[in-house]
Scaffold this active site. Structure first.
Site, PDB file in Angstrom:
ATOM      1  CG  HIS B  17      -1.921  -1.176   1.070  1.00  0.00           C
ATOM      2  ND1 HIS B  17      -2.940  -1.230   0.141  1.00  0.00           N
ATOM      3  CD2 HIS B  17      -1.975  -2.360   1.728  1.00  0.00           C
ATOM      4  CE1 HIS B  17      -3.592  -2.366   0.255  1.00  0.00           C
ATOM      5  NE2 HIS B  17      -3.030  -3.073   1.208  1.00  0.00           N
ATOM      6  CG  HIS B 106      -1.054 -12.939   6.342  1.00  0.00           C
ATOM      7  ND1 HIS B 106      -0.080 -12.005   6.087  1.00  0.00           N
ATOM      8  CD2 HIS B 106      -1.728 -13.097   5.183  1.00  0.00           C
ATOM      9  CE1 HIS B 106      -0.177 -11.614   4.823  1.00  0.00           C
ATOM     10  NE2 HIS B 106      -1.153 -12.267   4.245  1.00  0.00           N
ATOM     11  CG  ASP B 344      -3.762 -15.283  -5.502  1.00  0.00           C
ATOM     12  OD1 ASP B 344      -4.545 -14.834  -6.350  1.00  0.00           O
ATOM     13  OD2 ASP B 344      -2.537 -15.070  -5.517  1.00  0.00           O
TER      14      ASP B 344
END
Lengths: 374, 374, 374, 374
Positions: B17, B106, B344
């Site tokens: 970002h 993550h 994904d």
């Protein structure tokens, strides 16, 4: 090159048939209690001639510290260490035309191609003897890691040929395997006999397999599993120097290793995200987040999350076998090669302290690197 | 750190970002014909939004060369490349309390722990978007490798979930698999459809598997196989920078990869030395030694022997799924997390150009390093 | 850290009072003719006890090659070298309270501050003895440079105290000085006596100066000039690793050095561009461009232009003197310190082979780096 | 190469006539308050066109942060920065045959020799414009150093041509010079006018000298002095990476610099040890040892001792002058060259922020390295 690490930096030298092998370790924190006796422990575990499962080459492999310590304490300056090559036999590989043949799947051919000179050891630095310097250096690393955070690193034999520890078979679903990772120690590993497999039943079968291949003048491979415990959160340097990338680099630099998998590994690709993900839970006692499972193998995004790191390393069957092999010599003439000399029928048991050593070098460097972030 | 390589040296920057992502490539030989058009090809193959098999995030990902070339030729000076983050949506991850939860498996938690600051992208540099810089840099590497020795690097999908290409099942015994390694091209890979698996039957099944998991708001993993052809003998730097060690390092630095195996790999440990060894044969046409088999995967003693290098890389199922997950937030309170944003269901097809890129970076550096030996 | 170089890479170890000092040299080209005898030459030139101008510490300083050569040829693998510390006297600095005083302008205080431990040598690796490993490594570098392009590196004493070689006084305008740079050899330098100054008149004065300071239990400094001849065009890596930057780094890493100037140096700042610039002329014999002057000192834009490289390195007066000095001890109590032990009244003559050594390490690495460009 | 530093690592790119110049800074601590505004200050001080003393090339040189910060804070990830080349004039150097002549004492000839390609800027990365990336990166370093220990780095002009600040003439004996080192600030330096010399009388003479040489289409050199204050004890890594060695490396990497001297420097060699040594005194207020003098320049044995570090850097007269020069072209034909384009008659004033920048990069890296020792 022959240097490993960014801050905790190890440079090794030596091959099978020169005067000595050894290393210089730079970047060592000062005031660590480092003695030859402590370093000798893992060198002795690595030493050949410990049982008939491994090569009968007999050497004392005594480490001699040259610099960097005084009165048993590190000075912060480079520590040089030397192990003499007492039992060197530079002519073993000569005569009988064996010297004319590059040994199949060994490094004779590639070393000659790369350097345009043939050392009497053939494969030069691809010799297992080169790993002595790594193990000596890792002894220093382990003393640091123990002092820093009581880190523990334990490797063991999980597979020989197609014989696996029963809990290793489907380890992603095995609570027994996780239990082994939680509790295994080097003492338990060595208590399991020279095969160094903590599953007694599998250990017996593995010994049988190795004996069978030795009888046939052949060799066989296997898998080493390694676990690292008591790891600070935050180790590892994105993006290229992810902690698992450094471990993979380290493991693939060990002679005869053919791969690396961390956490759920190759088998984990078939587990969907909903089951593969490791949810967070709160550890009230230590007041921090933990994960309730550990498919990640202790690393997320290249950074340690504080859970155990565990990984597997496959070692191929040793390339040097006494059995006759049809091949061709350097000139391209076909012929038959039967190696003389001293050979391991299976390198796996002796690879264990080397896997631990390389893991220790990675972790010591990662801990020092993270200090720059604090 | 964010630099890879010793001579051919790539430094990347950027996350999901920020303003742009990109890289600086240093050590590039001069007089290479490098243009944005050429570099765009692999960037476009990496780009999201190419099919519903991958994330619908839609970006142009146009590379802009900032320096180091003039009139389409490299000057020998650093090449900086930039790809703007056009479709950035920094607030996607905010609101609904999702920002309070570290996503399981993550990098949110580990990044926060390491850096003590929370970026809006959570996992910072663990984003797949970080790989753009690598792919751009690798484009330069490939132009060099093509010119130097016509080197070819091709990766493809060999497994998704538990569906394997039939020849991949027991690849050590499969002549069909070797045949694929000999002949596969990127064109053939892309012709196989967005799944990028050259086994038509398996490809269909793989697509079904992915669609099924997407339907369940879940994800699934897979394996990428990569082959490198036309390799000079002598590449790789013993002992720590063995060619396979550098490749392993490179592959494990790719987000979501969980392992690496070269040549016979994990399955090869059960093959005895007498069968595993690759005997030498004389190649009369090219007047050099070759091997009649290739269990070694093109590398012996850490040095290339001129045969094809091939290896497998497992990718876990993507951590970010839309399905609800029970976990806890940063404070330790239990709760339920359902990710929004674009994800994904299977990262494998898009991982292919990234695997090729990292292989190219390793090989370009190895070629330049070996020049110092000549 | 203790490693120097990118490709030709030297790692040294050891201090004054440990078992041995030495180094590992990595990245050495194979098939160089390297023997202990050849390497001994510069080690002997560096050795103390050669005349009463330098310290009477008497050691044989015999280098022992541990690895990396066979039958007098390099294998391309790391060369480890060891020099035993035969005459070590670890208690010299103890007693009489001297150990309680950090020696002024020596490294005792800073080493203790940095490492939080006090070695018996006080200044740890700041000892001149540490340079042995560099000189041994440079012996290998010089054999390579000789073979590669007949490169010659010669250093000499150009100033002691305020006594300068007459041609050094205004060297930017002195044809005599350029003539010396063109023709000086190590043989001529050593023929000039232990002061190693090729200007006989100045040499005598320099000896007088040193003797005077020795008589006063004092010390004095000086300047070493070094010239490098037969240099390929194109060495040096912009922008941070300009050839002069690497030379400066190398020279300032020598104990007691306080500076570096290349070509016209400090005095050159007052020469206007119109006179300072080195115009090009055509060398018909060698069919290449040369410059008619050499204010640049053989380097332009960080890259060698083929002219002689020459530079000056100032060495301060030795910090350790036997004269009483008012200072304070570690606790902060004022007192008087008079050093015992063995000291150089002037380090300049012995610095000469060390300057040559560091220059050789820089040049060998630069030559190998440039090979990656070809 | 184009990377500087081990932990705080800067990679720069770009030359005079490409799209942009800039850098990637890796290893930056997180949570630093970094904004474009803060970084712009030194970039603006470096910018050409500030007075007629320097080149009239007019550029805004606005830095744009691409990554690594959010809401004004560093994330710990790489910071990429870009400065567009708005006023690029790639054809300036073409026509009139000037392009056929390598400019004397410039890098045209060596770049062409090294890379075998001629960029339109001739000297490629030897352009002063390359230093923009360094200054931008150093802005980040300075914010870190300020926060860490309030470190201050100030450089100023001490000599132009043969005009010296009066206190600089014999600075080793000058209390006035030490006083300047203690108190000088960037504000005072800039208040002294565009010449940036804090000695008003000398400043006027320096301006006269520069104007005179500009009038003659000639150029002149000078010396920059730099002082660093508030330095922790213990920075610097023996033996090759002594703090002064890193500073020397840094300074000699700046275009047009010809040397480096620290503390007493070249003149100090004539001061006997008894006077040159810096005795210790006890600083009761801060309860630590200090030295009563500072001939050492703040570093002993390669490690900072907490006193001010100060050093001098000579810059040659600029090579590019408009005056006609007799030289020869690439083919070897004699001819006359008169440069067009925009040139600095004296680079010294603009070199000041660059000297400060390189000092900051060295110090930031040294501070982070020392953290690994704690």
């Amino acid at each position: 090159m022959s240097t490993f690490g960014t801050i905790f930096k190890v440079t090794t030298y030596g091959e099978s048939h020169c005067k000595s092998v050894g290393c210089i370790v730079d970047g060592v924190p000062s005031n660590l209690e480092v003695t030859e006796e402590k370093l000798q422990v893992q060198l002795t575990r690595r030493r050949p001639g410990q049982s008939k499962l491994t090569t009968p080459r007999n050497e004392k492999d005594r480490v001699e510290i040259q610099s960097g310590t005084e009165f048993g304490k590190t000075l912060g300056t480079p520590i040089a260490m030397i192990v003499k090559n007492e039992d060197q036999r530079p002519h073993d590989y000569k005569g009988d035309g064996m010297n004319d043949f590059p040994r199949p799947s060994h490094a004779d051919f590639t070393y000659l191609s790369k350097y345009d000179i043939k050392a009497s050891s053939g494969g030069g630095r691809s010799s297992a003897r080169e790993t002595i310097g790594r193990v000596a250096a890792a002894g220093v690393a382990e003393i640091f890691l123990k002092k820093h955070c009581n880190m523990e690193i334990v490797a063991f034999t999980s597979q020989v040929g197609s014989v696996k520890m029963s809990s290793f078979e489907n380890y992603n679903d095995s609570k027994e395997f996780q239990q082994i990772l939680n509790t295994i120690t080097r003492e338990k590993v060595d208590a399991a006999g020279p095969i160094r497999c903590p599953d007694a039943k599998a250990a017996l079968e593995m010994v049988d397999v190795i004996n069978e291949y030795r009888g046939n003048h052949d060799s066989i491979g296997g898998v080493v599993t390694c676990v690292i415990r008591n790891i600070p959160v935050g180790l590892g340097e994105p993006c290229f120097d992810k902690l698992e990338a450094l471990l993979a680099h380290a493991m693939l630099s060990i002679p005869a290793s053919k791969g690396f998998e961390i956490g759920s590994g190759f088998a984990g690709v078939a587990i969907p995200g909903s089951k593969h993900n490791d949810p967070f839970v709160y550890d009230k006692e230590n007041k921090r987040l933990r994960t309730s499972k550990n498919h990640s193998g202790g690393i997320q995004g290249g950074i340690s999350n504080g859970e155990h790191i565990y990984f597997n390393v496959p070692f191929k069957s040793a390339a040097t076998i006494s059995q006759e092999q049809e091949t061709c010599n350097y000139k391209g003439d076909e012929g038959v090669l039967a190696a003389k000399g001293r050979h391991d029928p299976c390198v796996v048991p002796r690879a264990i302290p080397i896997v631990e050593a390389m893991a220790a070098l990675v972790m010591a460097d990662a801990v020092l690197m993270q200090k720059t972030r604090q």
